[in-house]
Enzyme design. Structure first.
Site, PDB file in Angstrom:
ATOM      1  N   CYS A 246      19.379 -26.126 -35.711  1.00 39.18           N
ATOM      2  CA  CYS A 246      19.518 -25.023 -36.939  1.00 39.18           C
ATOM      3  C   CYS A 246      18.129 -25.254 -37.798  1.00 39.18           C
ATOM      4  O   CYS A 246      18.151 -23.943 -38.518  1.00 39.18           O
ATOM      5  CB  CYS A 246      20.186 -26.839 -37.683  1.00 39.18           C
ATOM      6  SG  CYS A 246      21.815 -26.922 -37.758  1.00 39.18           S
TER       7      CYS A 246
ATOM      8  N   CYS B 220      17.447 -26.999 -48.005  1.00 38.48           N
ATOM      9  CA  CYS B 220      16.620 -27.376 -47.456  1.00 38.48           C
ATOM     10  C   CYS B 220      16.488 -28.314 -48.998  1.00 38.48           C
ATOM     11  O   CYS B 220      15.790 -29.776 -48.242  1.00 38.48           O
ATOM     12  CB  CYS B 220      14.808 -26.288 -47.851  1.00 38.48           C
ATOM     13  SG  CYS B 220      14.898 -25.213 -46.703  1.00 38.48           S
TER      14      CYS B 220
END
Lengths: 139, 419
Positions: A37, A107
């Protein structure tokens, strides 16, 4: 992509980079994300067994600048907090502090996950349940 | 990383100015000689090339015909076989859709391959919606198609094979001559998107049996907004259904007033590329190898994407494993290069070209494409190499993956929580 000044600052001067002894009872380790990812965060905390205060935190991150900044910021924020206070840190706080754009929100989610995973690991090692946790934190 | 700028000081690299451009597959800086050739056609020589009855028109037409000659010469064609377009995306659309429509009676099968530019893949997808069958050949780990796969894919309904000449990301050069030969044996039209190849490496439509070829101005130090399509006129004569109607310009294949200054620029760019190709490709190959050697000798866990055996002179696509591409770009933000990392794309998907090589997503996420061009210098290569090495080393200090691998942990054995 334009980065905020805070992201650039964390990228250029990442705080609390490193590792702690995973096998220590005082250390909780969270490893989240996946290489496929494009981001992996490892966040570690060292907790004072008496006070449940997080006395130190370290991280290493494979990921974009926003992922590095989110985890660097997370180590700063957890330090000095009790375990239960640290559980209160929300990804949205990180988004706000770093002015992350919508495409980088994942994030901040990962950083929140990393904090929770590290605390979870520490709790598991020390057989700390949710209620005991609250009781100690209330002192 | 605060000392990144201090440790690699651009002042130590003679003639290097920042920001530094090394992304010449995306576009190129126009050659001043091209601009000089174009200038008169913006002002005094403004005629419409289709005006047949006055001197302004004749002057423009003459300039256009000269450009046609210049382009044809570079690819071994004749000038009547050159159709001007707005760029390679239009050329590719015109070729794919125009041939499919024209030859529909003969068959409905098209063969292409997975690492083509979107300007090939998307028109093919549209045709699939309209009843065409499209075979997307795989590529091998080296980035090249297997000619046996192509043979097997061909059937009696196959009307068109479209295989790119050289790849825009990994720089590999497909076996064009073999593909052309096979297509001609089978009576199938062969189109190639040669945007990255024309002007960089020898292209000869006769020797390579190419029937239709797309090229672009701005990839060869010419202007943006102009391109061309070569359409073979004999052995066999290829016909194309127009996609833009209105006036019958360009032998009816592409209507619209010609972009005379752009066409003049494209012609001049082709002329210069032809004259300087041998010298330029040798120089760029040497610079590219210098960059590659510096990076490989200073860093472990680097991976070259695409075979170096059949490769464009100015291309280097390298993965710096355990470092994420966007974070690397952030550290070298005074250098213009590209990454195959998902984080740099709008779709958050890593490069489909790199994935087609069978690379793991993690390697694709770590890739950087260096595109060297006419105006890059050795000092620039040295600066880029030193800067990349510096930032990769620093990011690897930050990388939990690099640390784990160094400790002997097998990352493939870890159960990652995909998110």
């Amino acid at each position: 992509m334009a980065y905020s000044e805070k992201v650039i600052d964390h990228y250029n001067n990442p705080r609390n980079v490193g590792q702690m002894d995973k096998s220590s009872g005082e250390v909780g380790t969270g490893l989240v994300g996946a290489p496929e990812c494009g981001d992996v965060m490892r966040l570690q905390i060292r907790v004072n067994p008496e006070t449940q205060v997080i006395e130190d935190a370290k991280f290493k991150t494979f990921g974009c600048g926003s992922a590095i900044a989110s985890s660097s910021l997370a180590t700063e924020w957890v330090k000095g907090k009790t375990v239960s206070e640290a559980m209160e840190i929300k990804n949205t706080d990180i988004v706000k502090e770093l002015a992350l754009p919508p495409v980088k929100i994942h994030c901040s989610v990962l950083a929140e996950d990393a904090i929770r995973a590290a605390i979870g690991d520490w709790k598991k090692k020390n057989n700390v349940g949710e209620t005991a946790d609250v009781a100690v934190a209330a002192r | 990383m605060s000392n990144a700028a201090a440790s690699i000081d651009v002042a130590n690299y003679p003639g290097v100015h920042l920001p530094l451009y090394m992304d010449n597959h995306a576009t190129t800086q126009m050659d001043p000689r091209v601009l000089e050739a174009m200038m008169p056609y913006f002002t005094g020589k403004f005629g419409n090339a289709a005006s047949r009855n006055h001197a302004f028109g004749w002057e423009a037409e003459q300039a256009v015909e000269q450009a046609r000659e210049q382009i044809a010469k570079l690819i071994g064609a004749t000038s009547k076989e050159i159709i001007f377009t707005s760029g390679a995306t239009e050329s590719n659309n015109l070729a794919i859709k125009g041939i499919a429509e024209m030859y529909r009676e003969r068959g409905n099968h098209i063969i292409t391959q997975v690492s083509e530019h979107k300007a090939i893949l998307d028109p093919c997808k549209r045709l699939e919606k309209n009843g065409f069958r499209v075979t997307y050949l795989p590529v091998k780990a080296d980035g090249l198609i297997d000619i046996e796969d192509l043979k097997r894919a061909m059937d009696d309904k196959t009307i068109l094979v479209s295989i790119m000449f050289a790849n825009n990301e990994i720089g590999v050069i497909q076996p064009i001559e073999e593909i052309g030969k096979l297509c001609h044996e089978r009576g199938v039209i062969f189109h190639t998107d040669a945007v990255q190849a024309v002007g960089k490496i020898p292209v000869d439509v006769q020797a390579m049996n190419i029937d239709v070829l797309s090229l672009s101005g701005h990839k060869i130090y010419g202007p943006k907004g102009v391109g061309a399509l070569y359409v073979r006129r004999r052995n066999p004569r290829v016909q194309i259904n127009a996609q833009i109607d209105g006036g019958g310009h360009e032998r009816g294949m592409r209507s619209g007033t010609l972009n005379v200054p752009g066409i003049v620029g494209l012609g001049k760019a082709c002329e210069i590329s032809g004259q300087e190709m041998a010298e330029e490709s040798a120089r760029l190959t040497a610079l590219r190898d210098r960059l590659k050697n510096k990076l490989e000798s200073s860093l472990d866990y680097v991976h070259i994407n695409g075979t170096m055996e059949h490769h464009l002179p100015g291309n280097l696509n390298m993965s710096f494993v355990y470092v994420e591409g966007e974070s690397l770009l952030m550290g070298i933000n005074d250098i213009a290069v590209s990454s195959g990392s998902a984080c740099t794309s709008a779709t958050l998907e890593p490069s489909y070209v790199l994935k087609a090589l069978g690379l793991g997503d993690d390697v694709a996420h770590s890739s950087i494409r260096f595109g060297l061009g006419r105006f890059n210098t050795q000092a620039e290569v040295d600066y880029v190499a030193d800067k990349v090495i510096d930032v990769v080393l620093k990011l690897r200090e930050l990388s939990p993956l690099y640390e784990m691998v160094k400790e002997g942990i097998d990352l493939s054995k870890i159960e990652w929580a995909a998110h």
